[in-house]
Design an enzyme around this catalytic site. Structure first.
Site, short mmCIF file in Angstrom:
data_model
loop_
_atom_site.label_atom_id
_atom_site.label_comp_id
_atom_site.label_asym_id
_atom_site.label_seq_id
_atom_site.Cartn_x
_atom_site.Cartn_y
_atom_site.Cartn_z
CE LYS A 32 6.37 10.97 4.10
NZ LYS A 32 6.21 10.87 5.16
CG ASP A 75 4.69 7.04 2.43
OD1 ASP A 75 3.59 7.12 2.70
OD2 ASP A 75 5.60 7.55 3.19
O1 C5P Z 1 3.67 0.25 2.17
P1 C5P Z 1 5.01 0.53 2.91
O2 C5P Z 1 5.88 -0.87 2.27
O3 C5P Z 1 5.74 1.58 2.89
O4 C5P Z 1 4.70 0.15 4.16
C1 C5P Z 1 5.69 -0.36 5.02
C2 C5P Z 1 4.92 -1.04 6.43
O5 C5P Z 1 4.20 0.00 7.23
C3 C5P Z 1 3.88 -1.94 6.04
O6 C5P Z 1 4.25 -3.20 5.94
C4 C5P Z 1 2.79 -1.87 7.24
O7 C5P Z 1 3.66 -2.28 8.47
C5 C5P Z 1 3.19 -0.29 7.72
N1 C5P Z 1 1.84 0.71 7.04
C6 C5P Z 1 0.68 0.60 7.67
N2 C5P Z 1 -0.23 1.58 7.28
C7 C5P Z 1 -0.20 2.26 6.49
C8 C5P Z 1 1.20 2.20 5.67
C9 C5P Z 1 2.15 1.47 6.04
O8 C5P Z 1 0.59 -0.14 8.70
N3 C5P Z 1 -0.96 2.98 5.56
#
Ligand code: C5P
Length: 274
Positions: free
Chosen positions: A10, A134
């Site tokens: 994406k 995501d």
């Molecule tokens: O949700 P995911 O595991 O993909 O997110 C990885 C990291 O990215 C989270 O632990 C956080 O530090 C950061 N993040 C964030 N805000 C978001 C998505 C991700 O701060 N909306």
């Protein structure tokens, strides 16, 4: 019985950060578009579980989002069939192209196909949010507006097909690192709803509020963006937390240590995978 499925990358056509939340995540609003740079995932019913990947640098243990998706699907549904899964990797890692998240969503979809008592798509979207911010997007048809942490999915009509030039430097960036460098700017910003409309009124507003944070984490990226603009591209933005740029327009990339991919926007038909 085996099932081979594409797992697309994406890009974020725009990405607005609204504020940092009390749970540490960032509230965002972004228009996501699937592109035809794809991994392939092969699922086979087997005697015991196994996960392999064509790219040996990718961990195939419990940290792999494919294994997380299998574990979650089993926990939620009781589906216990052991599976042999292979990932043919083409999407660069630490690129902001969502490769791992896409693999997780493809896995949820695959297990639901293999399961004799599948759950409905809405359920899969809800579970996707438990794996990563995501993941839900990749259960859309290819164009979606995502809010919250990124996990709230609003499917959008297909946009005119475009060809992008993707440019990925040899170094990557970790998503948490980039978010940790983010600080809000005092400049006035368009609300994301206006940006969303702009794409359907043929006056698209491309931007990424994570770009400055990524440049702080890796200053060479800012230089690369300037080089790409100098190379002739009209639009050059980081996808997600980087380090891949997507470019629009015509440009001649003559830059050392970068990989260049051509990719088109991708939409999947109703009731079919990509
Ligand atoms: O949700 P995911 O595991 O993909 O997110 C990885 C990291 O990215 C989270 O632990 C956080 O530090 C950061 N993040 C964030 N805000 C978001 C998505 C991700 O701060 N909306």
């Amino acid at each position: 019985m085996s099932l081979a499925l594409k797992s697309p990358a994406k890009i974020n056509l725009f990405l607005r950060i609204l504020h940092k939340r009390s749970d540490g995540y960032h509230e965002l609003a972004s228009l996501f578009q699937a592109i035809d740079l794809c991994d392939e995932l092969i699922f086979k019913k087997a005697e015991t579980d196994s996960l392999t990947c064509s790219d040996s640098s990718l961990a195939v243990d419990g940290s792999n989002l494919v294994n997380k998706a299998i574990h979650l699907y089993r926990e939620k549904t009781g589906y216990s069939q052991p599976l042999q899964v292979h990932i043919e990797k083409n999407i660069p890692q630490q690129a902001g192209l969502g490769g791992g998240s896409s693999n997780a969503a493809t896995t949820l979809y695959a297990l639901n196909q293999l399961n004799e008592t599948p759950v409905d798509d809405k359920m899969l979207v809800q579970w996707a949010g438990e794996i990563g911010s995501d993941v839900a997007f990749f259960l859309s048809k290819g164009t979606a507006y995502c809010t919250g942490r990124g996990e709230k999915l609003y499917p959008m009509p297909e946009l005119p097909v475009q060809e992008y030039t993707l440019v990925k430097p040899s170094y990557g960036l970790s998503t948490p690192l980039v978010y940790s460098k983010y600080s809000s700017s005092l400049l006035p910003k368009n609300p994301p709803e206006i940006s969303l409309k702009s794409f359907y009124e043929q006056k698209p507003e491309y931007y990424n509020d994570l770009e400055q944070a990524a440049f702080l984490a890796e200053p060479k990226l800012q230089t690369l963006q300037s080089l790409l603009i100098d190379a002739g591209f009209k639009i050059v933005h980081l996808s997600g937390s980087g380090t891949a740029f997507f470019c629009l327009g015509e440009g001649k990339v003559d830059i050392p240590d970068v990989k260049v991919f051509k990719a088109r926007s991708l939409t999947r038909p109703n009731d079919q995978w990509y």
